[in-house]
Scaffold this motif. Structure first.
Motif, short mmCIF file in Angstrom:
data_model
loop_
_atom_site.label_atom_id
_atom_site.label_comp_id
_atom_site.label_asym_id
_atom_site.label_seq_id
_atom_site.Cartn_x
_atom_site.Cartn_y
_atom_site.Cartn_z
N GLU A 244 41.00 6.97 30.00
CA GLU A 244 41.03 5.51 30.13
C GLU A 244 40.13 4.85 29.10
O GLU A 244 40.47 3.80 28.53
N GLN A 245 38.96 5.47 28.84
CA GLN A 245 38.05 4.93 27.83
C GLN A 245 38.70 4.98 26.45
O GLN A 245 38.59 4.04 25.66
N GLN A 246 39.41 6.09 26.18
CA GLN A 246 40.11 6.23 24.91
C GLN A 246 41.14 5.11 24.75
O GLN A 246 41.26 4.49 23.70
N ALA A 247 41.88 4.82 25.82
CA ALA A 247 42.91 3.76 25.78
C ALA A 247 42.27 2.41 25.52
O ALA A 247 42.79 1.60 24.73
N ARG A 248 41.13 2.15 26.17
CA ARG A 248 40.43 0.87 25.94
C ARG A 248 39.98 0.75 24.49
O ARG A 248 40.12 -0.31 23.86
N GLN B 25 40.74 13.06 21.78
CA GLN B 25 40.22 11.89 22.48
C GLN B 25 38.80 11.55 22.03
O GLN B 25 37.89 11.32 22.82
N MET B 26 38.64 11.52 20.71
CA MET B 26 37.33 11.25 20.11
C MET B 26 37.29 9.93 19.34
O MET B 26 36.39 9.69 18.55
N ILE B 27 38.31 9.07 19.56
CA ILE B 27 38.29 7.76 18.91
C ILE B 27 37.27 6.89 19.66
O ILE B 27 37.44 6.56 20.83
N THR B 28 36.19 6.54 18.96
CA THR B 28 35.14 5.73 19.57
C THR B 28 35.39 4.24 19.31
O THR B 28 36.21 3.87 18.46
N SER B 29 34.68 3.40 20.02
CA SER B 29 34.88 1.95 19.90
C SER B 29 34.52 1.45 18.50
O SER B 29 35.00 0.39 18.08
N ASP B 30 33.68 2.20 17.79
CA ASP B 30 33.28 1.76 16.45
C ASP B 30 34.06 2.47 15.33
O ASP B 30 33.64 2.45 14.18
N PHE B 31 35.19 3.10 15.69
CA PHE B 31 36.03 3.74 14.67
C PHE B 31 36.39 2.73 13.58
O PHE B 31 36.79 1.61 13.88
N GLN C 89 49.58 2.96 18.44
CA GLN C 89 50.61 2.33 19.28
C GLN C 89 51.45 3.38 20.00
O GLN C 89 51.74 3.24 21.19
N ARG C 90 51.84 4.44 19.27
CA ARG C 90 52.63 5.51 19.88
C ARG C 90 51.85 6.21 20.98
O ARG C 90 52.41 6.54 22.04
N TYR C 91 50.57 6.44 20.74
CA TYR C 91 49.74 7.13 21.72
C TYR C 91 49.63 6.30 23.01
O TYR C 91 49.80 6.82 24.12
N LEU C 92 49.38 5.00 22.86
CA LEU C 92 49.27 4.12 24.03
C LEU C 92 50.61 4.03 24.76
O LEU C 92 50.65 4.02 26.00
#
Length: 319
Positions: free
Chosen positions: A2-6, A255-261, A296-299
């Motif tokens: 869920e955090q990854q999606a956000r 699932q390592m995309i952080t908010s500051d990517f 977009q595809r991932y979400l």
């Protein structure tokens, strides 16, 4: 998850805002790219990352372009020799992957007199997958020396190596070949993915085939324990774009995309390992748009999975 999606939704909102600005007013992605170019020029002027080995007289002729040469600290060194004339130099750089290991070898398309060095590199580093992002000829100029036979019944000889092409499959925008590299009495099988519809200094017409090719690449090798060899003509523009996209896709898988990517900092970091990675503004914009499509595809797949679970749970509850 869920955090990854956000994080992805937040980043997508930012990317879409940037694209809108790019089309309407401030051209902010172009401004970002200019910052990258200025930073790279400063590296060169200050000699932040020396290129002494590439500049040696005996190595200059091994560089396809005099301004695209590997930094000393990240260059690929060849210790495997096949003759007394072999040296440790090849115009190739290691680029780190998500785990920090040497995930990619970014290299120029071989010259007639460096094909043997290219094959030495494949052999020494036990390369299993090669991605080629250029044609042999582009705009009437030779961009890469062939290192495999053009017909399956033929053999490509570059002493002491022999290369066979055991199969070739046309996937539309790219070709998949199974190559067999032989040295003395030992043979190894390599997969070569050859993207043929990517113009020099330009970008492909559509994005999905790039992702199809990278997906197939990761079917053949899903780890970074050994490097994947990626090359175009110079080994920086198209090569760098593929490295940046695959690197981001690996972050996504783990699932390592952080908010500051940030795409800017990703490319900037790669430019400290290989000069001119993602060489043009058009290629930089392509990286943006491809990563946007990935997210977009991932979400979308996450939303579909959630919906399926809800339907399944609803069925269990109500029937």
């Amino acid at each position: 998850m869920e955090q990854q999606a956000r994080n992805l939704r937040s980043i997508l909102t930012h990317l879409e805002r940037q694209e809108t600005l790019d089309e309407v007013a401030s051209d902010c992605i172009a401004v970002e790219f200019e910052r990258l170019k200025k930073q790279s020029m400063k590296y060169r002027m200050d000699k932040t990352f020396p290129t002494k080995t590439a500049e040696k007289q005996e190595n200059v002729k091994k560089n396809r372009y005099k301004d695209i040469v590997p930094f000393d600290h990240s260059r690929v060194k060849l210790t495997f020799t096949t003759s007394k004339n072999d040296t440790d130099y090849i115009n190739a750089s290691f680029i780190k992957g998500v785990s920090g290991s040497r995930a990619y070898v970014a290299t120029q398309g071989p010259l007639p007199h460096t094909v043997v060095d290219f094959l030495r590199m494949l052999w020494e580093y036990k390369i299993e997958v090669i991605v080629m992002a250029c044609r042999e000829f582009e705009m009437g100029k030779k961009k890469c020396e062939l290192y495999w036979p053009q017909k399956q019944e033929e053999t490509f000889d570059c002493k002491p190596f022999t290369v066979h092409c055991d199969s070739e499959e046309n996937k539309g925008d790219y070709l998949t070949r199974t190559l067999r590299l032989t040295y003395r009495n030992c043979s190894r099988t390599l997969k070569q993915l050859h993207y043929v519809n990517w113009p020099d200094h330009g970008v492909p017409d559509t994005i999905p085939p790039i992702l199809d090719m990278l997906h197939e690449m990761r079917i053949y090798q899903d780890h970074d324990d050994i490097p994947i060899c990626i090359h175009c003509s110079a080994g920086c523009g198209r090569t760098g774009a593929l490295c940046a996209i695959d690197y981001t896709w690996n972050l996504l898988r783990k699932q390592m995309i952080t908010s500051d990517f940030d795409i800017y900092y990703l490319v900037q970091d790669m430019r400290t390992q290989r000069p001119s990675v993602v060489q043009t503004k058009e290629q930089y914009l392509l990286v943006y748009r491809t990563i946007k499509l990935l997210f977009q595809r991932y979400l979308h797949s996450m939303d579909a999975h959630t919906y399926q679970n809800e339907v399944s749970n609803y069925g269990k509850t109500h029937f």
